[in-house]
Design an enzyme around this catalytic site. Structure first.
Site, PDB file in Angstrom:
ATOM      1  N   SER A 136       0.844  -1.208   0.000  1.00  0.00           N
ATOM      2  CA  SER A 136       0.000   0.000   0.000  1.00  0.00           C
ATOM      3  C   SER A 136       0.872   1.248   0.000  1.00  0.00           C
ATOM      4  CB  SER A 136      -0.880   0.026   1.252  1.00  0.00           C
ATOM      5  OG  SER A 136      -1.587   1.254   1.330  1.00  0.00           O
ATOM      6  N   TYR A 149      -1.223  -0.348  10.743  1.00  0.00           N
ATOM      7  CA  TYR A 149      -1.476  -0.685   9.332  1.00  0.00           C
ATOM      8  C   TYR A 149      -0.307  -0.187   8.473  1.00  0.00           C
ATOM      9  CZ  TYR A 149      -3.656  -1.102   4.755  1.00  0.00           C
ATOM     10  OH  TYR A 149      -3.906  -1.443   3.432  1.00  0.00           O
TER      11      TYR A 149
END
Ligand code: NAP
Length: 237
Positions: A136, A149
């Site tokens: 990501s 995250y």
């Protein structure tokens, strides 16, 4: 058909589901892995004979080596392996909840390593196959909103780079915002569709290296990665 056989881990929704659909539509035999059986069954119904559903929780790390062997034996080979499973529960700005953090560590890190180790070992020793990891843009900096995250994706990027340096062909994908169940609670505008993201991911699956889904992201994150920490902190992005 570019790939005869593939495994997609995290195949039941969002980008993973679209990756399975586009691979099967091109004639690839796909082992589709996730926890939600009914979602996998929808893929089987759409592509009978091409999609094999495998109900599995990636946090069951010890089951993975045997499961990988069973799947590759049943597929009679493996050309493409995609680790797409990811967890990103909603975390409030000043929240530190271990249960949420543990879920992200178990899925985004431990599950990723347990699965990708299997694929990397096979691809290195057979000198055949492509490994794709869905990272990501969030892994490019430590942002105040999602510490674990962000860090889990940064770990994954570094781990995948190391596999590349061991000689495995690894494509690290760094999507920006994509319209899926994961991002639904965020109410963001202008997100890429999961279909479009999957098409770009497959176009980069056999390209060793790190890939953003848009040129604009490549340029933006080239700059964002170089912003000094004290300034980045003030930007609150
Ligand atoms: N959407 C975005 O904007 C965005 C941006 C950058 C990166 N990403 C990454 O892209 C990947 C796909 O996310 P998405 O946006 O398509 O979200 P999604 O629709 O929520 O899909 C997540 C997938 O991960 C699977 N998964 C989650 N926990 C699992 C577990 N314990 N065991 C097995 N599978 C599990 C889910 O399957 P089950 O729940 O059925 O098990 C589902 O198939 C993730 O790695 C995410 O971090 C997303």
């Amino acid at each position: 058909m570019k790939y005869q056989t593939a495994i997609v881990v995290g195949a039941s929704s969002g980008m993973g589901r679209e990756l399975v659909r586009q691979l099967a539509a091109s004639g690839t035999k796909v082992a589709a892995i996730a926890r939600r059986e009914e979602r996998l069954q929808e893929l089987v119904n759409e592509f009978p004979g091409l999609v094999t559903p495998i109900v599995h929780d990636v946090t069951d790390h010890d089951a993975i080596p045997e499961l990988f062997q069973t799947i590759t034996r049943d597929l009679r080979g493996l050309d493409l392996f995609i680790y797409n499973s990811g967890a990103m529960p909603i975390v409030e700005v000043k929240e530190f909840t271990w249960e949420k953090d543990k879920q992200m560590l178990d899925v985004n890190i431990s599950g990723a390593v347990a699965w990708c180790n299997q694929a990397a070992d096979r691809f290195l020793h057979t000198n055949h196959g492509y490994l794709v990891g869905i990272g990501s843009v969030a892994g490019d900096r430590g942002r105040h909103k999602q510490p674990v995250y962000n860090a889990s994706k940064a770990f994954f990027h570094t781990y995948l780079e190391a596999l590349r340096n061991r000689g495995v062909c690894v494509s690290t994908i760094k999507p920006g915002p994509v319209d899926t169940e994961m991002t639904a609670p965020l109410n963001m505008k202008g997100m890429m569709s999961a279909e479009q993201a999957a098409t770009i991911i497959l176009s980069k699956a056999d390209k060793n290296g790190e890939h953003y889904l848009k040129l604009a992201h490549r340029i933006a994150f080239y700059i964002i990665k170089r912003v000094p920490s004290p300034i980045f902190r003030k930007l609150k992005i």
